[in-house]
Write a protein that holds these residues in place. Structure first.
Motif, mmCIF file in Angstrom:
data_model
loop_
_atom_site.group_PDB
_atom_site.id
_atom_site.type_symbol
_atom_site.label_atom_id
_atom_site.label_comp_id
_atom_site.label_asym_id
_atom_site.label_seq_id
_atom_site.Cartn_x
_atom_site.Cartn_y
_atom_site.Cartn_z
ATOM 1 N N LYS A 250 0.814 -1.216 0.000
ATOM 2 C CA LYS A 250 0.000 0.000 0.000
ATOM 3 C C LYS A 250 0.852 1.274 0.000
ATOM 4 C CE LYS A 250 -4.002 -0.594 1.636
ATOM 5 N NZ LYS A 250 -5.246 -0.791 2.311
ATOM 6 N N ALA A 251 1.889 1.311 0.823
ATOM 7 C CA ALA A 251 2.761 2.500 0.878
ATOM 8 C C ALA A 251 3.525 2.684 -0.428
ATOM 9 C CB ALA A 251 3.733 2.376 2.044
ATOM 10 N N ILE B 109 2.560 1.752 -3.351
ATOM 11 C CA ILE B 109 1.598 2.192 -4.366
ATOM 12 C C ILE B 109 1.362 3.698 -4.237
ATOM 13 C CG2 ILE B 109 -0.806 1.981 -5.131
ATOM 14 C CD1 ILE B 109 0.744 -0.492 -5.860
ATOM 15 N N LYS B 110 1.204 4.181 -3.002
ATOM 16 C CA LYS B 110 0.978 5.619 -2.775
ATOM 17 C C LYS B 110 2.148 6.446 -3.293
ATOM 18 C CE LYS B 110 -2.131 5.627 1.158
ATOM 19 N NZ LYS B 110 -2.296 5.946 2.585
ATOM 20 N N GLU B 111 3.371 5.944 -3.088
ATOM 21 C CA GLU B 111 4.571 6.652 -3.532
ATOM 22 C C GLU B 111 4.817 6.514 -5.028
ATOM 23 O OE1 GLU B 111 7.807 5.170 -1.244
ATOM 24 O OE2 GLU B 111 6.892 5.728 0.665
ATOM 25 N N LYS C 171 1.138 6.206 -12.486
ATOM 26 C CA LYS C 171 0.879 6.094 -11.048
ATOM 27 C C LYS C 171 -0.603 6.028 -10.725
ATOM 28 C CE LYS C 171 5.074 8.405 -9.460
ATOM 29 N NZ LYS C 171 5.618 9.514 -8.678
ATOM 30 N N SER C 172 -1.405 6.847 -11.367
ATOM 31 C CA SER C 172 -2.840 6.856 -11.066
ATOM 32 C C SER C 172 -3.504 5.557 -11.512
ATOM 33 C CB SER C 172 -3.519 8.062 -11.711
ATOM 34 O OG SER C 172 -3.433 7.993 -13.111
ATOM 35 N N LYS D 25 -2.553 2.865 -8.938
ATOM 36 C CA LYS D 25 -3.327 2.984 -7.696
ATOM 37 C C LYS D 25 -4.751 2.474 -7.900
ATOM 38 C CE LYS D 25 -4.633 6.226 -4.041
ATOM 39 N NZ LYS D 25 -5.189 5.154 -3.307
ATOM 40 N N LYS D 26 -5.364 2.849 -9.007
ATOM 41 C CA LYS D 26 -6.735 2.418 -9.303
ATOM 42 C C LYS D 26 -6.800 0.898 -9.471
ATOM 43 C CE LYS D 26 -10.494 2.991 -12.562
ATOM 44 N NZ LYS D 26 -10.891 3.460 -13.885
ATOM 45 N N TYR E 6 -4.708 -1.363 -8.341
ATOM 46 C CA TYR E 6 -4.386 -2.003 -7.051
ATOM 47 C C TYR E 6 -5.597 -1.979 -6.123
ATOM 48 C CZ TYR E 6 -2.064 -2.740 -2.538
ATOM 49 O OH TYR E 6 -1.703 -3.207 -1.295
ATOM 50 N N ASP E 7 -6.262 -0.835 -6.025
ATOM 51 C CA ASP E 7 -7.448 -0.728 -5.173
ATOM 52 C C ASP E 7 -8.560 -1.664 -5.652
ATOM 53 O OD1 ASP E 7 -6.198 1.104 -3.527
ATOM 54 O OD2 ASP E 7 -7.056 2.854 -4.558
#
Length: 156
Positions: free
Chosen positions: A50-51, A53-55, A104-105, A108-109, A111-112
């Protein structure tokens, strides 16, 4: 052929036939325990990203590709879970397509979505619940929770 040779051949044939059903019925690869183990071990590795992915750390996610592959094959074994496995594999492919595109976006999408589809939450942190262990987390050294944050064990 004498009587002794014939009896030996019949005995060998009978033992082979008697042993066949045990080979056919061996299905330890898709037991409830192995499914829970795959979800626990590889699901927690995926949740721990999770971290990263955020980075937007593409390298860290790519290094855990085996966790995604092993989760998909271990959590959804057999023909009963064929649709769930296909959906999980499709989610994994979206994640790695975003990595290849360096988006990146999209990462994140994807992965979520993957976490939601596969219902991955990671292992609970047994020691952080008010500073006290909430009970025994594992029962032996072969449990998948041993040496993890969910593996607290009661000691007097």
């Amino acid at each position: 052929m004498d009587r002794r040779t014939a009896a030996a051949q019949i005995g060998i044939a009978a033992s082979v036939v008697a042993g066949l059903p045990s080979v056919v019925l061996a299905d330890g690869a898709s037991s409830t325990t192995t499914i829970q183990r795959a979800k626990g071990i590889y699901g927690s590795r995926i949740a721990a990203l999770k971290a990263a992915i955020k980075e937007g750390d593409f390298q860290a996610v790519a290094a855990e590709k085996s966790a995604f592959v092993l989760y998909n094959s271990g959590a959804y074994p057999g023909t009963k879970n064929k649709e769930k496995k296909a959906t999980a594999i499709e989610g994994t492919n979206k994640i790695f397509a975003a990595i290849r595109a360096k988006d990146k976006s999209a990462l994140k999408k994807a992965y979520d979505e993957y976490l939601a589809i596969c219902e991955i939450t990671g292992l609970p942190d047994e020691l952080s619940k008010g500073g006290f262990s909430q009970g025994q987390g594992f029962s032996n050294d072969f449990d998948y929770r041993v040496r993890t944050k969910a593996g607290a064990i009661y000691q007097r």
